[in-house]
Design a protein around this motif. Structure first.
Motif, mmCIF file in Angstrom:
data_model
loop_
_atom_site.group_PDB
_atom_site.id
_atom_site.type_symbol
_atom_site.label_atom_id
_atom_site.label_comp_id
_atom_site.label_asym_id
_atom_site.label_seq_id
_atom_site.Cartn_x
_atom_site.Cartn_y
_atom_site.Cartn_z
ATOM 1 N N VAL A 120 0.999 -1.480 0.007
ATOM 2 C CA VAL A 120 0.119 0.134 0.042
ATOM 3 C C VAL A 120 0.848 1.272 -0.015
ATOM 4 O O VAL A 120 0.355 2.387 -0.741
ATOM 5 N N LYS A 121 2.004 1.171 0.712
ATOM 6 C CA LYS A 121 2.951 2.380 0.805
ATOM 7 C C LYS A 121 3.413 2.705 -0.610
ATOM 8 O O LYS A 121 3.686 4.008 -0.929
ATOM 9 N N ARG A 122 3.542 1.802 -1.591
ATOM 10 C CA ARG A 122 3.761 1.946 -2.968
ATOM 11 C C ARG A 122 2.874 2.068 -3.803
ATOM 12 O O ARG A 122 2.859 1.960 -5.228
ATOM 13 N N ASN A 123 1.656 2.199 -3.353
ATOM 14 C CA ASN A 123 0.265 2.164 -4.073
ATOM 15 C C ASN A 123 -0.032 0.769 -4.900
ATOM 16 O O ASN A 123 -0.457 1.030 -6.023
ATOM 17 N N LEU A 124 0.543 -0.185 -4.442
ATOM 18 C CA LEU A 124 0.087 -1.492 -5.094
ATOM 19 C C LEU A 124 -0.820 -2.176 -4.279
ATOM 20 O O LEU A 124 -0.528 -2.600 -3.374
ATOM 21 N N ILE A 125 -1.829 -2.540 -4.809
ATOM 22 C CA ILE A 125 -2.966 -3.267 -4.096
ATOM 23 C C ILE A 125 -3.247 -4.722 -4.598
ATOM 24 O O ILE A 125 -3.097 -4.560 -5.926
ATOM 25 N N SER A 126 -3.703 -5.444 -3.492
ATOM 26 C CA SER A 126 -4.010 -6.702 -4.197
ATOM 27 C C SER A 126 -5.023 -6.981 -5.031
ATOM 28 O O SER A 126 -6.181 -6.272 -4.806
ATOM 29 N N VAL A 127 -5.147 -7.710 -5.686
ATOM 30 C CA VAL A 127 -6.452 -7.960 -6.821
ATOM 31 C C VAL A 127 -7.421 -8.609 -5.993
ATOM 32 O O VAL A 127 -8.518 -8.344 -6.351
ATOM 33 N N SER A 128 -7.319 -9.160 -4.750
ATOM 34 C CA SER A 128 -8.403 -9.422 -4.073
ATOM 35 C C SER A 128 -8.817 -8.431 -2.913
ATOM 36 O O SER A 128 -9.719 -8.649 -2.100
ATOM 37 N N SER A 129 -8.139 -7.310 -2.867
ATOM 38 C CA SER A 129 -8.740 -6.341 -1.887
ATOM 39 C C SER A 129 -9.938 -5.788 -2.408
ATOM 40 O O SER A 129 -10.233 -5.573 -3.445
ATOM 41 N N PRO A 130 -10.721 -4.892 -1.451
ATOM 42 C CA PRO A 130 -12.117 -4.517 -1.885
ATOM 43 C C PRO A 130 -12.146 -3.337 -2.975
ATOM 44 O O PRO A 130 -13.031 -3.479 -3.696
ATOM 45 N N ILE A 131 -11.088 -2.625 -2.720
ATOM 46 C CA ILE A 131 -11.082 -1.628 -3.717
ATOM 47 C C ILE A 131 -10.619 -2.128 -5.070
ATOM 48 O O ILE A 131 -11.538 -1.742 -6.268
ATOM 49 N N ALA A 132 -9.722 -3.313 -5.332
ATOM 50 C CA ALA A 132 -9.459 -3.850 -6.733
ATOM 51 C C ALA A 132 -10.679 -4.485 -7.217
ATOM 52 O O ALA A 132 -11.034 -4.441 -8.254
ATOM 53 N N ARG A 133 -11.360 -5.295 -6.025
ATOM 54 C CA ARG A 133 -12.650 -6.028 -6.625
ATOM 55 C C ARG A 133 -13.647 -5.024 -7.259
ATOM 56 O O ARG A 133 -14.400 -5.339 -8.265
ATOM 57 N N ALA A 134 -13.811 -4.001 -6.492
ATOM 58 C CA ALA A 134 -14.888 -2.673 -7.026
ATOM 59 C C ALA A 134 -14.410 -2.146 -8.697
ATOM 60 O O ALA A 134 -15.344 -2.014 -9.303
ATOM 61 N N LEU A 135 -13.107 -2.185 -8.648
ATOM 62 C CA LEU A 135 -12.565 -1.544 -9.894
ATOM 63 C C LEU A 135 -12.526 -2.443 -10.969
ATOM 64 O O LEU A 135 -12.707 -1.941 -12.335
ATOM 65 N N ILE A 136 -12.277 -3.831 -10.827
ATOM 66 C CA ILE A 136 -12.077 -4.606 -11.972
ATOM 67 C C ILE A 136 -13.332 -4.581 -12.901
ATOM 68 O O ILE A 136 -14.525 -4.823 -12.436
ATOM 69 N N GLY A 137 -13.009 -4.668 -14.319
ATOM 70 C CA GLY A 137 -14.218 -4.679 -15.199
ATOM 71 C C GLY A 137 -14.727 -3.148 -15.434
ATOM 72 O O GLY A 137 -15.527 -2.882 -16.587
ATOM 73 N N LYS A 138 -14.600 -2.215 -14.850
ATOM 74 C CA LYS A 138 -15.045 -0.649 -15.001
ATOM 75 C C LYS A 138 -14.204 0.056 -15.793
ATOM 76 O O LYS A 138 -12.842 -0.329 -16.197
ATOM 77 N N GLU A 139 -14.612 0.977 -16.289
ATOM 78 C CA GLU A 139 -13.797 1.897 -17.550
ATOM 79 C C GLU A 139 -13.813 3.238 -16.964
ATOM 80 O O GLU A 139 -14.211 3.620 -16.270
ATOM 81 N N GLU A 140 -12.794 3.929 -17.735
ATOM 82 C CA GLU A 140 -12.687 5.249 -17.549
ATOM 83 C C GLU A 140 -13.775 6.160 -17.349
ATOM 84 O O GLU A 140 -14.865 5.880 -18.325
#
Length: 159
Positions: free
Chosen positions: A115-135
């Motif tokens: 998180v300190k380097r802004n690398l988030i896990s694919v299984s994190s809540p924020i990544a799960r919410a973002l996957i498949g979305k667009e700009e």
């Protein structure tokens, strides 16, 4: 066991650590054990016990890395055509709609997350919410402190 997604950079970092452990640390520890044995009584030899502890740690880490690499599904994001959608490995610029703060995250494998380097896990809540979305999409992330709304400003494929 299922394959675990990992970026190309994550794989290279694990392989470099494995190489260092095998070719640098392991021989250094073996030499330290041999030197400590020459000092005599092993029961009360602190150097010997410290070297054996280091050996145990190094061998355990080698086994752990080998296991992670055996289950890794390495995904090279640069080989995937850019569609503007959030997928594993993409870098996403977000705008917090509550306070207009900008934040950038990159979605990576569980072992690479920092998180300190802004690398988030694919299984994190924020990544799960973002996957498949667009700009331009607005995403609601369920956080312990409450729901947070983000707008996806930009999606980038970076190596």
């Amino acid at each position: 066991m299922n394959k675990v997604p990992m970026t190309k950079a994550g794989e290279m970092a694990l392989r470099a650590e494995l190489e260092r452990l095998r070719k640098v640390e392991r021989p250094r520890i073996i030499a330290a054990i041999a030197e400590a044995r020459e000092h005599g009584d092993l029961k009360e030899n602190a150097e010997y016990h410290a070297a054996r502890e280091q050996q145990s740690f190094a061998e355990g880490r080698i086994m752990e890395i080998e296991g992670k690499l055996s289950y890794a599904q390495v995904i090279d994001i640069t080989a995937i055509p850019h569609t503007g959608k959030v997928i594993f490995g993409t870098t996403i610029d977000l705008i917090n709609l509550a306070n207009d703060q900008e934040v950038t995250y990159r979605i990576v494998g569980d072992d690479e997350a920092d998180v300190k380097r802004n690398l988030i896990s694919v299984s994190s809540p924020i990544a799960r919410a973002l996957i498949g979305k667009e700009e331009g999409d607005v995403v609601v992330v369920k956080a312990p402190s409450g729901d947070i709304e983000y707008e996806i400003d930009q999606v980038r494929h970076e190596a």
